[in-house]
Each structure stands twice: as C-alpha cells, then as structure tokens.
Design an enzyme around this catalytic site. Structure first.
Site, PDB file in Angstrom:
ATOM      1  N   HIS A 283       0.899  -1.159   0.225  1.00  0.00           N
ATOM      2  CA  HIS A 283       0.021  -0.238  -0.032  1.00  0.00           C
ATOM      3  C   HIS A 283       0.782   1.339   0.191  1.00  0.00           C
ATOM      4  O   HIS A 283       0.484   2.381  -0.170  1.00  0.00           O
ATOM      5  CB  HIS A 283      -0.845  -0.214   1.371  1.00  0.00           C
ATOM      6  CG  HIS A 283      -1.857  -1.188   1.248  1.00  0.00           C
ATOM      7  ND1 HIS A 283      -3.119  -1.110   0.452  1.00  0.00           N
ATOM      8  CD2 HIS A 283      -2.020  -2.376   1.980  1.00  0.00           C
ATOM      9  CE1 HIS A 283      -3.527  -2.332   0.567  1.00  0.00           C
ATOM     10  NE2 HIS A 283      -3.149  -2.908   1.668  1.00  0.00           N
ATOM     11  N   ARG A 284       2.350   0.843   0.013  1.00  0.00           N
ATOM     12  CA  ARG A 284       3.076   2.355   0.001  1.00  0.00           C
ATOM     13  C   ARG A 284       2.777   3.218  -1.191  1.00  0.00           C
ATOM     14  O   ARG A 284       2.827   4.454  -1.258  1.00  0.00           O
ATOM     15  CB  ARG A 284       4.560   1.944   0.251  1.00  0.00           C
ATOM     16  CG  ARG A 284       4.946   1.718   1.721  1.00  0.00           C
ATOM     17  CD  ARG A 284       6.348   1.851   1.701  1.00  0.00           C
ATOM     18  NE  ARG A 284       6.783   1.261   3.101  1.00  0.00           N
ATOM     19  CZ  ARG A 284       7.409   0.118   3.362  1.00  0.00           C
ATOM     20  NH1 ARG A 284       7.652  -0.539   2.526  1.00  0.00           N
ATOM     21  NH2 ARG A 284       7.767   0.004   4.544  1.00  0.00           N
ATOM     22  N   ALA A 285       2.604   2.618  -2.515  1.00  0.00           N
ATOM     23  CA  ALA A 285       2.459   3.089  -3.633  1.00  0.00           C
ATOM     24  C   ALA A 285       1.194   3.923  -3.857  1.00  0.00           C
ATOM     25  O   ALA A 285       1.237   5.340  -4.018  1.00  0.00           O
ATOM     26  CB  ALA A 285       2.451   2.093  -4.673  1.00  0.00           C
TER      27      ALA A 285
END
Length: 364
Positions: A283-285
């Site tokens: 989910h960093r993107a």
C-alpha cells in the site's frame, strides 16, 4: 583569509531533465512524500540538481541554541528540552537562517549518522550527554546521500525509518534518547555500480530514471551554460537570480496552500484502481501517489486533486514498485495508465451524476 567558494549552480539553469526537477520540487514542498531516489549514469547533473535545490528552500526560524533547529511555534515538532523550556514560560532565543543541506558520506558510521551517548560522562557525572549526529543537524533540512546503493543496508534502513517517522532514537547501554528528525531525503545512484534491495527501493516515495540528453540543441545549451558559469560564476548566478526567486516563491506558496488540499474518496478509488490494474504490491504506492498528487495540485494553485495530478504522481511513484522479473527493467505502460485513468474518470462522472440526482430528489 577565507578560501574562495564558488556560488552554487542555479536550479533553474539546469537543461532538460523535467521529471528530475519536478520530483525534487515536489519533495521540497512536501517532505511527507518520502524522498526521491535519482537513478542515472555518471555526468547527468544528479548532484548539481540536489545542491541547487537547497538554495531554493525558504528561510526558516529556529530556536537559536537548539542542536535540532526546533521550530519555536510548533510544540509537537520540538525536542523535549525546547518543549519543557517553553511550557515553563521561558522566552526561547530565535534565529532565522537558510535551510541546511547535509551530505552523508558513504563511509559514515552509525554513530556519525544517529549520534552517540558519552557513556564515560554518564558514569562519572551521573548525567546523560548526547553527542548529536547528522540526523540532528539535518532536522528541517535536506539530507543528500550520493551513491546510496553503496551505503550499508543497515544505515539505509535507519535513514528511511527516520524519514518516515520524523524521529531518531538512540539506545545505548539502557539509555534511550529521541529527537525530531524531519527532513527531505534525496539519494542518487548509478545502477551500473549495483542495485538497492527491492525492500529498500520501495521505501523511497519517488524514483526518477535519468540519462544523458539526446537532443543536440539541449547538449549545446549544457556546454554553453557550463562554460559561462565556469568563466564568471557570480555573473552567471546573478543572471538567473530572477528565475530562482520565482521558483522559491512558488515553493513557499505551495507549502502554504498544501494543508488546504482535500483528498476525496473518488481520488482514493482512482489510485487504488491504478495499483490493482498495474500489479503493485503493498500500500505504500497508494499513499505515495496521493501525497504526491495533492502536492502537485498545491503547486498548480488548486485545493482539489485532478486526474492529471494522479497521472503525474503515478509516473514518479509506480515504476519502481511494479512486479518484475530479476534483472528486468520496468517501464510504466503509459497507454495502460491512460486507460485506467479514463475508467476512473467515467466512474467519477457517474458518481457525480448520482449525487446530483439525489440532491434534486431531496429538493423536490
């Protein structure tokens, strides 16, 4: 007699490399993006661009006698000492200075980076004495790591943790000290000298791939400007001072507007759709794209995010996070990106029409 120090090459005088300059300015406006890694062959102005960026950053007001450059008007971003002094009613001494650029050498030790505790002083005097490191010096500044791929992985982990958390904690022999460490992180590397581990690569908010300029006119401009700068640095810098001032004002205005930029549920849905369609893990993107998109909107003078903001953010935040085979180079499929954003635009339009329909029914 002081040695002569040449003025820094102006950021606005750099030729080409629009994506590199864009990524740096976005991080200058909003360090929460998570920094930028610049990948490129030698001689592509990576270091020149980073050092030039530091001169665009606005003046900051600091507590004059604080080793961490604490802001005097933000209690939640102060070190424990400044917070205690302020709460006790003390008038803190103030100083205005330029934003600091700190360069981390590849040979740096962990103590040089995070700081160290003087254990002998603690044993003899019964008091903790902390010797601040580079993370203390760079709080509210710009940390530049050249050849970050050659830096020890453990130090890269520490850097990225501090950049993400905004705090540096040093623990030695049962003694623990924490201090604020909020900074813009910029790393540069030449892929020919080795790659970063994927886990570390993912921790950089944005990654930019750059190469030598392919256009004859642009290469001639590089030569001419560099020769003019070498012949008379002061005159060259003066010639570009108006452009530099304009960029500084743009960054300052965007920083002021940024807290007002709203992220809607439709924006989140568009970003989630992008990550799923393009096969991005984790989910960093998603978070990096949204943070970058709202920063781009602020630079454009808007308080709402457009799909074009999301497109720009995806081009910078997605390629290094996409699944790939070992040794394979990943390129973002622009057509696929456009298709997903067009689909998101249709979903957004449909949602707006449904909302408008419900509002009309309520009025009726």
């Amino acid at each position: 007699m002081q040695p002569y120090i040449r003025p820094t090459y102006p950021f606005s005088a750099l030729v080409g490399q629009p994506r590199l300059k864009q990524a740096l300015v976005l991080n200058a406006v909003n360090p929460r993006i998570g920094g930028v890694l610049i990948r490129g062959e030698k001689g592509t102005a990576k270091s020149t661009a980073v050092r030039a960026l530091a001169h665009l950053l606005p003046l900051i007001t600091v507590v004059a006698d604080c080793p961490y450059s604490c802001p005097p008007d933000q209690l939640d971003r102060m070190c424990g000492s400044c917070r205690g002094r302020l709460q006790a009613g003390e008038d803190l001494p103030l100083q205005q200075r330029t934003t600091r650029l700190v360069e981390l050498p590849v040979s740096a030790s962990e103590d040089r980076l995070v700081g160290s505790l003087d254990l002998e002083h603690a044993l003899v005097e019964g008091q903790r004495r902390f010797e601040p490191g580079l993370l203390a010096q760079v709080n509210r500044g710009l940390l530049y790591v050249d050849e970050v791929n050659l830096l020890d992985d453990h130090l890269v982990d520490i850097l990225l943790d501090a950049a993400a958390m905004g705090i540096n904690t040093v623990e030695r022999e049962g003694i623990s000290i924490s201090h604020p460490a909020r900074f813009i992180l910029v790393g540069t590397m030449n892929p020919e000298e080795g790659e970063l581990r994927p886990q570390l690569l993912d921790r950089f908010g944005l990654v930019v791939e750059i190469g030598g300029l392919k256009n004859v006119r642009e290469r001639v401009d590089v030569i001419q400007r560099r020769m003019e700068y070498d012949a008379d640095p002061e005159q060259f810098v003066q010639r570009w001072s108006s452009n530099e001032h304009h960029l500084t004002e743009e960054i300052a205005a965007a920083k002021k507007l940024l807290p007002q930029v709203q992220i809607s549920e439709q924006d989140m849905a568009a970003v989630a759709m992008l990550s799923l369609e393009l096969g991005v893990d984790g989910h960093r993107a998603d978070l990096a794209i949204l943070e970058t998109a709202r920063t781009h909107a602020a630079l454009e003078g808007r308080t709402t995010i457009s799909l074009e903001d999301i497109r720009v953010a995806a081009q910078l935040a997605l390629p290094h996070r996409m699944r790939r085979q070992p040794f394979a180079e990943v390129r973002l499929d622009e057509q696929q990106l456009s298709d997903v954003l067009n689909k998101a635009a249709q979903e957004r339009q449909r949602g707006n029409e449904e909302t408008a329909g419900r509002d009309e029914l309520k009025k009726a």
